[in-house]
Design an enzyme around this catalytic site. Sequence first.
Site, PDB file in Angstrom:
ATOM      1  N   ASN A  23      47.218  40.613  33.623  1.00  0.00           N
ATOM      2  CA  ASN A  23      46.243  40.254  34.427  1.00  0.00           C
ATOM      3  C   ASN A  23      45.911  39.154  32.752  1.00  0.00           C
ATOM      4  O   ASN A  23      44.364  40.459  31.646  1.00  0.00           O
ATOM      5  CB  ASN A  23      45.058  41.039  34.962  1.00  0.00           C
ATOM      6  CG  ASN A  23      44.295  39.771  35.532  1.00  0.00           C
ATOM      7  OD1 ASN A  23      42.738  40.962  36.373  1.00  0.00           O
ATOM      8  ND2 ASN A  23      44.207  38.569  35.601  1.00  0.00           N
ATOM      9  N   ASN A  74      38.014  30.942  34.453  1.00  0.00           N
ATOM     10  CA  ASN A  74      39.464  30.237  34.599  1.00  0.00           C
ATOM     11  C   ASN A  74      40.440  29.554  34.252  1.00  0.00           C
ATOM     12  O   ASN A  74      39.242  28.561  33.450  1.00  0.00           O
ATOM     13  CB  ASN A  74      39.342  29.841  36.513  1.00  0.00           C
ATOM     14  CG  ASN A  74      38.636  31.045  37.727  1.00  0.00           C
ATOM     15  OD1 ASN A  74      39.195  32.215  37.563  1.00  0.00           O
ATOM     16  ND2 ASN A  74      37.411  30.556  38.512  1.00  0.00           N
ATOM     17  N   CYS A  83      34.827  39.597  36.533  1.00  0.00           N
ATOM     18  CA  CYS A  83      36.370  39.641  36.229  1.00  0.00           C
ATOM     19  C   CYS A  83      36.774  40.724  35.577  1.00  0.00           C
ATOM     20  O   CYS A  83      36.250  41.135  34.103  1.00  0.00           O
ATOM     21  CB  CYS A  83      36.259  38.382  34.799  1.00  0.00           C
ATOM     22  SG  CYS A  83      38.435  38.625  34.306  1.00  0.00           S
ATOM     23  N   GLU A 211      44.679  33.941  43.245  1.00  0.00           N
ATOM     24  CA  GLU A 211      43.652  33.818  42.156  1.00  0.00           C
ATOM     25  C   GLU A 211      42.851  32.637  42.244  1.00  0.00           C
ATOM     26  O   GLU A 211      43.641  31.438  41.832  1.00  0.00           O
ATOM     27  CB  GLU A 211      43.144  34.722  40.962  1.00  0.00           C
ATOM     28  CG  GLU A 211      43.066  35.940  40.857  1.00  0.00           C
ATOM     29  CD  GLU A 211      42.829  36.342  39.425  1.00  0.00           C
ATOM     30  OE1 GLU A 211      41.521  37.156  39.266  1.00  0.00           O
ATOM     31  OE2 GLU A 211      43.091  35.968  38.672  1.00  0.00           O
ATOM     32  N   ARG A 212      41.637  32.030  42.842  1.00  0.00           N
ATOM     33  CA  ARG A 212      41.128  31.110  42.643  1.00  0.00           C
ATOM     34  C   ARG A 212      41.067  30.125  41.116  1.00  0.00           C
ATOM     35  O   ARG A 212      40.547  30.840  40.416  1.00  0.00           O
ATOM     36  CB  ARG A 212      39.736  30.692  43.580  1.00  0.00           C
ATOM     37  CG  ARG A 212      38.656  31.755  42.552  1.00  0.00           C
ATOM     38  CD  ARG A 212      37.182  31.192  43.451  1.00  0.00           C
ATOM     39  NE  ARG A 212      35.931  31.646  42.603  1.00  0.00           N
ATOM     40  CZ  ARG A 212      34.986  31.390  42.095  1.00  0.00           C
ATOM     41  NH1 ARG A 212      34.749  30.921  43.155  1.00  0.00           N
ATOM     42  NH2 ARG A 212      34.343  32.163  41.851  1.00  0.00           N
ATOM     43  N   GLY A 221      41.013  42.241  38.912  1.00  0.00           N
ATOM     44  CA  GLY A 221      40.346  43.914  39.001  1.00  0.00           C
ATOM     45  C   GLY A 221      39.163  43.302  40.383  1.00  0.00           C
ATOM     46  O   GLY A 221      39.063  44.346  41.108  1.00  0.00           O
TER      47      GLY A 221
END
Length: 282
Positions: A23, A74, A83, A211-212, A221
């Site tokens: 990530n 994002n 996050c 994830e948006r 996470g």
Amino acid sequence: MRRMMDTRPPPGLSFMKMHGLGNDFVVIDRRAGGPPVTAALARALGDRHRGVGFDQLAVIEAAKDADAALTFFNADGSPSSACGNATRCVARFLMEETGQQALVLRTERGLLQAEDAGGGLTRVNMGAPLLAWDEIPLAEAMDTLHLPVEGDPVATGMGNPHCTFFVPDVEAVALEVLGPQFEHHPFYPQRTNVEFVQVLGSDAIRLRIWERGTGVTLASGSCSCAAAVAAARRGLTGRRVTVHVDGGQLQIDWRDDGVWMTGATAHVFDGHLTPAFLEALP
């Protein structure tokens, strides 16, 4: 005569590249000042072909009531209130910088505790989960443990909204198809992260993530925390589980004082954005 080394920092904007279980993040340290980080900069940086590429952008700021403050974007430039893996990465960076074994970081969720968990692992308390419909938030009052949506998902807030589905086989899920459909579901006015969970036992789950504002990720996470909370609320697991994501493993422990997350981090490289890159921003 030997040429003197130029120790001046290169022009532009410095950044760090980090990841937690794949990530990945760009981290900009603004504790000493510098130009503001905008949505346009986040979008340009997040482009994996024309920028650097990341799942989230984390910005470190000075804070009077904490060791540092964090804000997140994002990859599409939209803000993110939480996050977890980036928080752990920055916490590890600051602990190595200062020699501290524990510290406090301010995010939109409030003050989050972070600590050295030993063995190179970093632990962060992501705060108490938000379980009421208007805290997540959802568009209207409903049972957050059983949303009236095909697939019977669970809604959870971890500072950002989550929609968690339980399935018999996560590998069979068409994540790229279903993820964006549910990200934009009308029940979620701020859009949502989408998780598909396969229960492996009372203390372990397998998780795949959309994830948006980003898309498919190897780990997350906050999504891992939300999935663990949803599984415990359904009675499918205990409150302490190992979460197996595409990029590795996280330990999630839902305690009375919040949801603690433990895992590995990596500081990959440091870089500089050129003046030309910054001047080309819209």
